[in-house]
Scaffold this motif. Sequence first.
Motif, mmCIF file in Angstrom:
data_model
loop_
_atom_site.group_PDB
_atom_site.id
_atom_site.type_symbol
_atom_site.label_atom_id
_atom_site.label_comp_id
_atom_site.label_asym_id
_atom_site.label_seq_id
_atom_site.Cartn_x
_atom_site.Cartn_y
_atom_site.Cartn_z
ATOM 1 N N LYS A 100 1.041 -4.328 9.894
ATOM 2 C CA LYS A 100 1.827 -3.545 9.394
ATOM 3 C C LYS A 100 1.637 -5.297 8.120
ATOM 4 O O LYS A 100 1.816 -4.753 6.608
ATOM 5 N N LYS A 101 0.623 -6.212 7.723
ATOM 6 C CA LYS A 101 0.300 -6.453 7.144
ATOM 7 C C LYS A 101 -0.662 -6.118 6.263
ATOM 8 O O LYS A 101 -0.440 -5.936 4.897
ATOM 9 N N ARG A 102 -1.350 -4.919 6.728
ATOM 10 C CA ARG A 102 -2.379 -4.556 6.211
ATOM 11 C C ARG A 102 -1.460 -3.641 5.712
ATOM 12 O O ARG A 102 -1.620 -3.463 3.824
ATOM 13 N N PHE A 103 -0.491 -2.843 5.534
ATOM 14 C CA PHE A 103 0.244 -2.077 4.991
ATOM 15 C C PHE A 103 1.495 -2.608 3.865
ATOM 16 O O PHE A 103 1.184 -1.928 2.416
ATOM 17 N N GLU A 104 1.448 -3.362 3.940
ATOM 18 C CA GLU A 104 2.339 -4.451 2.781
ATOM 19 C C GLU A 104 1.807 -4.907 1.860
ATOM 20 O O GLU A 104 1.773 -4.290 0.385
ATOM 21 N N GLN A 105 0.429 -4.936 2.000
ATOM 22 C CA GLN A 105 -0.595 -5.458 1.334
ATOM 23 C C GLN A 105 -0.472 -4.013 0.128
ATOM 24 O O GLN A 105 -1.122 -4.331 -0.430
ATOM 25 N N PHE A 106 -0.727 -2.792 0.169
ATOM 26 C CA PHE A 106 -1.273 -2.334 0.006
ATOM 27 C C PHE A 106 0.147 -1.586 -0.904
ATOM 28 O O PHE A 106 0.132 -1.486 -2.359
ATOM 29 N N LEU A 107 1.598 -1.656 -0.177
ATOM 30 C CA LEU A 107 2.349 -1.348 -0.800
ATOM 31 C C LEU A 107 2.954 -2.116 -1.400
ATOM 32 O O LEU A 107 3.858 -1.698 -2.783
ATOM 33 N N HIS A 108 2.006 -3.895 -2.136
ATOM 34 C CA HIS A 108 2.701 -4.388 -2.700
ATOM 35 C C HIS A 108 1.526 -4.224 -3.764
ATOM 36 O O HIS A 108 1.454 -4.906 -4.597
ATOM 37 N N GLY A 109 0.561 -3.425 -3.896
ATOM 38 C CA GLY A 109 -0.241 -3.521 -4.923
ATOM 39 C C GLY A 109 -1.702 -3.817 -4.561
ATOM 40 O O GLY A 109 -2.333 -3.260 -5.613
ATOM 41 N N GLY A 110 -2.144 -3.786 -3.357
ATOM 42 C CA GLY A 110 -2.836 -4.317 -2.889
ATOM 43 C C GLY A 110 -3.968 -2.861 -2.497
ATOM 44 O O GLY A 110 -4.204 -1.619 -2.471
ATOM 45 N N PRO A 111 -5.175 -3.748 -1.867
ATOM 46 C CA PRO A 111 -6.215 -2.075 -1.257
ATOM 47 C C PRO A 111 -5.722 -1.900 -0.127
ATOM 48 O O PRO A 111 -5.187 -3.053 0.300
ATOM 49 N N LEU A 112 -5.963 -0.483 0.685
ATOM 50 C CA LEU A 112 -5.622 0.015 1.852
ATOM 51 C C LEU A 112 -6.994 0.095 2.291
ATOM 52 O O LEU A 112 -7.732 1.024 1.938
ATOM 53 N N TYR A 113 -6.690 -0.353 3.582
ATOM 54 C CA TYR A 113 -7.629 -0.230 4.170
ATOM 55 C C TYR A 113 -7.664 -0.009 5.557
ATOM 56 O O TYR A 113 -6.716 0.199 5.774
ATOM 57 N N CYS A 114 -8.635 0.794 6.178
ATOM 58 C CA CYS A 114 -8.664 1.310 7.535
ATOM 59 C C CYS A 114 -8.384 -0.102 8.952
ATOM 60 O O CYS A 114 -8.911 -0.877 8.411
ATOM 61 N N ALA A 115 -7.931 0.821 9.956
ATOM 62 C CA ALA A 115 -7.422 -0.359 10.822
ATOM 63 C C ALA A 115 -8.943 -0.966 11.192
ATOM 64 O O ALA A 115 -8.971 -2.557 11.705
#
Length: 148
Positions: A100-115
């Motif tokens: 959840k936090k990983r995806f929220e970060q991306f959805l708010h404009g941050g980088p997208l990292y794999c699990a």
Amino acid sequence: MANKTTKAKSTKSKIVAFKVEAELAEFLNDLPNKSDFIRKAILAQFGMTCPLCTGTGVVPRGIHDHYKPVIAAQNQRPCDKCKTAVEVPLSADNAAPEDKKRFEQFLHGGPLYCARCYPHVPACDDCGWHVAMEKVAEHFKKVHSHAH
């Protein structure tokens, strides 16, 4: 009849209130649709106006039908660290708790990292986003430049 009109008129689900100076309140009250004006101003400030709905929150059926398969077919992006393909979520709501936090970060404009990479990338002390060391300066310019 009024109930049907209200439901059809708006899909917004939250009300937000804030205090402003008397002059600004007067200006806003004179607008034909102050909610729409404020919504667009906030989206413009963040540079997040949706290219499909242009900030309205609704798209015509033809646009929806045209882009739905495009979005489904193009829902992967490389991990910002290892370049492994990551499925791009449209929402973090259905994500597993550990993602959840990983995806929220991306959805708010941050980088997208794999699990696999996300836990090994250090978190920013200011905002908590995980940011690769080589991207820290860019991150501070983009995310924290307004804070002093």
